[in-house]
Design an enzyme around this catalytic site. Sequence first.
Site, short mmCIF file in Angstrom:
data_model
loop_
_atom_site.label_atom_id
_atom_site.label_comp_id
_atom_site.label_asym_id
_atom_site.label_seq_id
_atom_site.Cartn_x
_atom_site.Cartn_y
_atom_site.Cartn_z
N ASN A 77 4.73 2.25 -32.67
CA ASN A 77 3.81 2.74 -31.38
C ASN A 77 4.26 4.13 -31.08
O ASN A 77 5.57 4.39 -30.42
CB ASN A 77 4.16 1.53 -30.52
N LYS A 97 3.08 5.80 -28.61
CA LYS A 97 2.74 6.00 -27.26
C LYS A 97 2.01 7.29 -26.84
O LYS A 97 1.41 7.57 -27.41
CB LYS A 97 4.31 5.80 -26.42
N HIS A 151 1.04 -4.41 -23.63
CA HIS A 151 2.45 -3.63 -23.75
C HIS A 151 3.15 -3.67 -22.18
O HIS A 151 2.34 -3.43 -21.38
CB HIS A 151 2.37 -2.34 -24.47
N GLU A 175 4.51 -1.39 -20.80
CA GLU A 175 4.11 -0.20 -19.98
C GLU A 175 2.72 -0.24 -19.49
O GLU A 175 2.46 0.28 -18.43
CB GLU A 175 4.06 1.09 -21.01
N GLU A 206 9.09 -8.05 -26.85
CA GLU A 206 9.74 -6.81 -26.73
C GLU A 206 10.38 -6.98 -25.33
O GLU A 206 9.67 -6.81 -24.26
CB GLU A 206 8.68 -5.32 -26.47
N GLY A 256 13.14 1.76 -24.93
CA GLY A 256 13.80 3.15 -24.71
C GLY A 256 15.12 3.06 -24.17
O GLY A 256 15.45 4.15 -23.52
N SER A 315 14.51 -0.47 -28.92
CA SER A 315 15.39 0.28 -29.45
C SER A 315 15.82 -0.22 -30.79
O SER A 315 16.76 -0.10 -31.20
CB SER A 315 16.64 0.00 -28.56
P1 13P Z 1 11.60 2.01 -28.19
O1 13P Z 1 11.79 1.51 -29.82
O2 13P Z 1 11.47 3.61 -27.90
O3 13P Z 1 12.60 1.05 -27.56
O4 13P Z 1 10.28 1.30 -27.84
C1 13P Z 1 9.99 0.10 -28.22
C2 13P Z 1 8.32 -0.32 -27.87
O5 13P Z 1 8.27 -0.29 -26.63
C3 13P Z 1 7.24 -0.48 -28.90
O6 13P Z 1 6.37 -0.69 -28.33
#
Ligand code: 13P
Length: 263
Positions: free
Chosen positions: A13, A15, A105, A107, A175, A181, A221
């Site tokens: 992903n 983003k 997601h 976010e 997740e 992150g 992560s």
């Molecule tokens: P990270 O791998 O940067 O922690 O992000 C995970 C994520 O949100 C994947 O959709």
Amino acid sequence: MGVNTRTPLIAGNWKMNLDHLQAVAFVQKLHWTLKEAKHEDDSVEVAVFPPFTDLRSVQTLIDADKIPFALGAQDVSAHDSGAYTGEISGSFLSQLDARYVIIGHSERREYHSETDEIVNAKVKAALKHGLTPVICVGETADDLERFGASAVPAEQLKGALAGVSASADIVVAYEPVWAIGSGQAATPQQAQDVCAVLRGVLASALNDDAAARTRILYGGSVKAANIAGFMREPDVDGALVGGASLVVDEFASIIRFQKHVGV
Ligand code: 13P
């Protein structure tokens, strides 16, 4: 749940990173890196989720160079077409040969106020247009403290699956929001425990066959250094990778987890 015949899925992903020129260079380089390493393409499915504006360029490249990566989008509209400024229809995505779409997601839940009802409507829209939804669920640090790890993700998944057919092709991504992150991944055991609960939700909301064949990914992560631990768990069928999916060597190493998974 019987023998696990689920093909591992490693999904990147991106983003809001990499413009269409950077995306093309990245996919070429990743493909080349895996080829150099003599990676066996059939052993694991690789999917990339670029921003919308990159999709056409990446699709053209994958098609022309026969690159064995699946293409996915990061969101989809709940609507088919019409006066929805800024939204993207699932039909546009399937026209671009996208196979997957990330839905719900954290976010989007946080910054765009997406509720379980909206997630459910988007899951149905994706399926209607022949896309496989990657349904994201996960608890915040606060949820974890108040309700434990699995209660919130299980409720989110139930909500996302309301009225969905048991034969639907879906992927689930667990997740934990506190792991995204942060550099602080869940432990493999924590991921396994929640993924096992989510598989139970699939069995009750859909049926046993759907629970046995649906892939459940862990995200938060994930890096080359910790992927092997997650992939050893029986109910973790792959990873949804954010930051580490933007670094060619790191993502290639995650894709090649079978070389360092051990047994
Ligand atoms: P990270 O791998 O940067 O922690 O992000 C995970 C994520 O949100 C994947 O959709």
